[in-house]
Enzyme design. Structure first.
Site, mmCIF file in Angstrom:
data_model
loop_
_atom_site.group_PDB
_atom_site.id
_atom_site.type_symbol
_atom_site.label_atom_id
_atom_site.label_comp_id
_atom_site.label_asym_id
_atom_site.label_seq_id
_atom_site.Cartn_x
_atom_site.Cartn_y
_atom_site.Cartn_z
ATOM 1 N N GLU A 1 0.808 -1.204 0.000
ATOM 2 C CA GLU A 1 0.000 0.000 0.000
ATOM 3 C C GLU A 1 0.850 1.267 0.000
ATOM 4 O OE1 GLU A 1 -3.057 0.539 -0.320
ATOM 5 O OE2 GLU A 1 -3.353 2.573 0.447
ATOM 6 N N ASP A 2 1.886 1.291 0.834
ATOM 7 C CA ASP A 2 2.592 2.552 1.092
ATOM 8 C C ASP A 2 3.976 2.674 0.456
ATOM 9 O OD1 ASP A 2 0.459 3.268 2.637
ATOM 10 O OD2 ASP A 2 1.366 2.673 4.525
#
Ligand code: MN
Length: 747
Positions: A95-96
């Site tokens: 996700e990051d």
């Protein structure tokens, strides 16, 4: 998460701290590691450290401490194994960071990749939108149901975030806290993670109601000494007896959670002092598996020799565990100081189950006799099957799911003495459908403990129910308001549908006869001509109304027929002048009709009482002037009063119109849309989508924009909460250079 100047930090020291945390994780997993899984764990750790190396949390702490802490919670507090720890370490990477799911799959395998992917999907659904949208919620539940470990890791993630939220802005804290209270705490409860559920609730309250939280905490502290004294007085004689009899056990006063106190005061309206007066004691026995039940009851009788039990408050969750797997004996007795004290009796195995839930089940599975199923797995399986098979709208699903989360179950018996578990609030009709859909459809009432009751009777714990049936009975619309379980609801809907088909078949026979009398044939073409002529939306409802003699078929005799096909020269309209009425007249007429119909339906609250949905012809949203139209099968349909179909509905079915009003609720998102056009300048479309998605926190369903020779035309469909939100959005879009016209879509 922020990028921060690294010179400010003592990097050497941080490195030491990171490896210290990692060693702690290794120690927790010690017995569950083999050389190969140890290597995988190390690999995942290195990947996570590398991927997160450039980021820090709001508190200034290196980001990597978060995934390590989540892995620690997953293993230590939830009790999961190495695979889950690996997934926890990597849960935020895809996700990051730049790390791709493919890299994880290649180096750590499919199982890990699948779980990490599930976790990534979830954060897309929740963390990036300002409020939980219904469709997202459905997706979220489906993802959660894929692998129970996804839920467990997500709960651990949320727990750590809640524990470390101090550095965040207050509005963000509140948003996260309310989400936690709305979704994660009930979820943790449903899965049986009792300790974590309690902590999540307390932390949520701390941010949502800081003042009251502090007050209760203080009050608890102040009264602690007094409570300890009372509990010790209570415990002492019990302790002596149990010791004398050679029991191995622990006994202690059970700490009350701040949230549960707050909840009692606010929701149950119990005075402050009374809540603090309620004391609870827990006894945990160390006994072999085959003696559990017997010994728990022995201890129960030892306690009730010393203290008088309140007969109403005995709960036996040993003979029939709760559906989240919880087992224990609960009783309430009169303590020495003249105060009621709740006593919970469990074995250490049951205690472990109560605190760790589903994870603990994995360890005790082998110890149990037979192939007993884990109730949580069962529930998840049922839930995900239902979601995948279901065509219901997302709103219904969310309701069902929440019902499943919050409802405690009650137990009833069949005449043969079989035990059935039903959700709280179920009726006789629900129970009949639970036994068999054939029984449900024929149900006319029941005998509860030999007393006659109607189908709408709410069933009560511990009763014996004999369903009464009749061959003449059949389901009707009202039944949908009587039942609460999704099983009964869908069975009723199905049988109503098949009834319509049966009616339509009879209608068809009539129509075939009438058509042949004028030498026309029964085929799709003629049917469509009649559907249009009588202004129906589909064949089924036309045929049903023919069967029910709601249509004057005499008219047919006047039709011209060429080669079996009906020819209508001038299509006669049911409502003359339909197209010539101006908007103003329509609204006037609708308003007049509404004045005569005084029934008031309020939408957005108590939706359990009245089933309603929004008409797709005009897609109303809160704030619009609306009216309700009672349909045969779909409850009340809400239309805008300037809906193109309004006049026809009013004139034909005046008696089926109900007044409606919006309630203040803003929780629901509505699908609406608008068309816009203008002159395409550089980046205009980008600017528009930016305004829509970022500035207004609305959720876009679809955007299609076509541009030709500098002129563009587009359609935007999106979810909004109310008309105000839509109007602000439209007026903001109008300020953009190049946008010429924006119109709400009417159909
Ligand atoms: Mn996280």
């Amino acid at each position: 998460m922020e990028r921060i100047n690294f010179e400010l930090y003592d990097l050497e020291n941080e490195k030491k701290l990171i490896s210290k945390e990692y060693r702690k994780l290794l120690r927790t997993l010690k017995n569950r590691l083999n050389p190969s899984s140890k290597k995988s764990l190390r690999h995942a750790f290195d990947m996570a450290v590398e991927a997160h190396s450039k980021t820090r949390r709001k508190s200034g702490e290196l980001y990597i401490f978060h995934p390590i802490a989540v892995a620690q919670i997953v293993t230590e507090e939830i009790g999961l194994g190495v695979t889950s720890a690996i997934c926890a370490l990597l849960h935020d990477t895809v996700e990051d960071t730049d790390l791709a799911i493919e890299e994880i799959q290649i180096s750590l395998g499919n199982e890990v990749a699948k779980i990490v992917e599930g976790l990534t999907k979830i954060s897309h659904m929740i963390d990036t939108t300002s409020s939980m949208q219904i469709e997202n919620y459905k997706k979220l539940i489906i993802t959660l149901a894929e692998d129970v470990r996804v839920i467990l890791i997500k709960i651990a993630d949320r727990l750590h975030n809640m524990r470390t939220m101090d550095a965040m802005a207050p509005d963000k804290q509140k948003k996260i806290a309310s989400e936690t209270l709305f979704l994660y705490a009930p979820l943790a409860n449903r899965i049986g993670l009792h300790a974590i559920k309690t902590e999540l609730e307390d932390l949520s309250l701390k941010y949502l109601e800081p003042k009251e939280y502090r007050e209760i905490a203080l009050k608890l502290k102040e009264t602690k000494r007094q409570r300890t004294k009372q509990i010790n007085e209570f415990i002492q004689p019990i302790e002596e007896k149990l010791n004398k009899l050679g029991y191995k056990f622990k006994i202690y006063g059970r700490p009350k959670s701040i949230y549960s106190i707050w909840n009692k005061i606010h929701k149950k309206d119990v005075p402050f002092e009374e809540v603090f007066d309620l004391l609870a004691v827990r006894i945990i026995l160390e006994v072999p598996l085959d003696k559990e039940k017997q010994e728990c009851w022995n201890v129960y009788s030892i306690i009730t020799e010393s203290y008088i039990p309140s007969s109403e408050r005995l709960r036996d969750w040993i003979s029939k565990p709760k559906s989240n797997g919880y087992e224990a004996l609960h009783t309430t007795v009169m303590g020495p100081s003249g105060k009621f004290i709740e006593v919970q009796i469990r074995t250490s195995r049951m205690d472990e189950l109560a605190e760790r839930g589903v994870a603990a089940h994995l360890f005790y599975k082998e110890g149990k006799t037979g192939n007993e199923k884990n109730p949580v797995d069962e529930w998840l399986k049922k839930m995900s099957e239902k979601l995948k098979a279901s065509n219901d709208n997302a709103l219904d699903l969310v309701d069902d799911f929440k019902l499943d989360l919050y409802n405690e179950e009650i137990y009833v018996f069949t005449p043969k003495g079989d035990l059935k578990m039903m959700p709280q609030g179920s009726t006789i009709l629900d129970f009949a459908f639970e036994i068999h859909s054939g029984v449900g459809r024929k149900c006319i009432g029941a005998k509860v403990n030999h007393k006659l009751v109607p189908i709408s009777h709410k069933i009560e714990n511990g009763t014996q129910i004999e369903i009464l049936t009749s061959g003449k009975q059949k389901p009707n619309e009202d039944w949908l308001n009587i039942v609460t379980t999704s099983k009964a609801k869908s069975a009723i809907k199905n049988s109503l549908k098949s009834e319509i088909r049966a009616e339509a078949a009879l209608g068809k026979e009539i129509l075939v006869r009438k058509l042949s009398a004028i030498h026309a044939i029964y085929n799709q073409e003629n049917l469509q001509i009649l559907v249009n002529h009588y202004k129906y939306t589909n064949h089924l409802s036309l045929l049903c109304d023919i069967k029910n003699e709601k249509i004057n078929l005499q008219e047919i005799k006047k039709f011209k027929v060429v080669a079996g096909i009906i020819k209508l020269d001038k299509p006669k309209r049911i409502k003359e002048n339909n197209t010539e009425i101006s908007d103003k007249d329509v609204i006037q007429k609708v308003k007049e009709t509404l004045k005569k119909n005084s029934d008031l339906l309020i939408m957005g609250e108590d939706s359990s009482k009245i089933k309603y949905s929004y008409a797709s012809c005009c897609n109303p949203i809160p704030g619009d002037d609306v009216f309700g139209f009672i349909t045969i099968n779909e409850g009340v349909k809400i239309h805008r009063i300037n809906c193109p179909n309004a006049v026809q509905l009013m004139s034909k079915y005046n008696y089926r119109i109900v007044k409606t009003k919006w309630s203040q609720s803003k929780e629901i998102a509505f699908l609406t849309g608008f068309k816009l056009n203008g002159i395409d300048g550089l980046g205009l479309i980008n600017k528009m989508t930016k305004i829509i998605s970022e500035d207004h926190n609305v959720n876009i369903r679809s955007i299609s924009i076509e541009s030709e020779e500098g002129i563009f035309e587009g359609t935007v469909k999106l979810y909004v909460n109310d008309i105000e939100q839509l109007e602000t959005l439209i007026s903001n879009l109008k300020t953009l250079d190049g946008v010429i016209d924006i119109k709400r879509i009417e159909e």
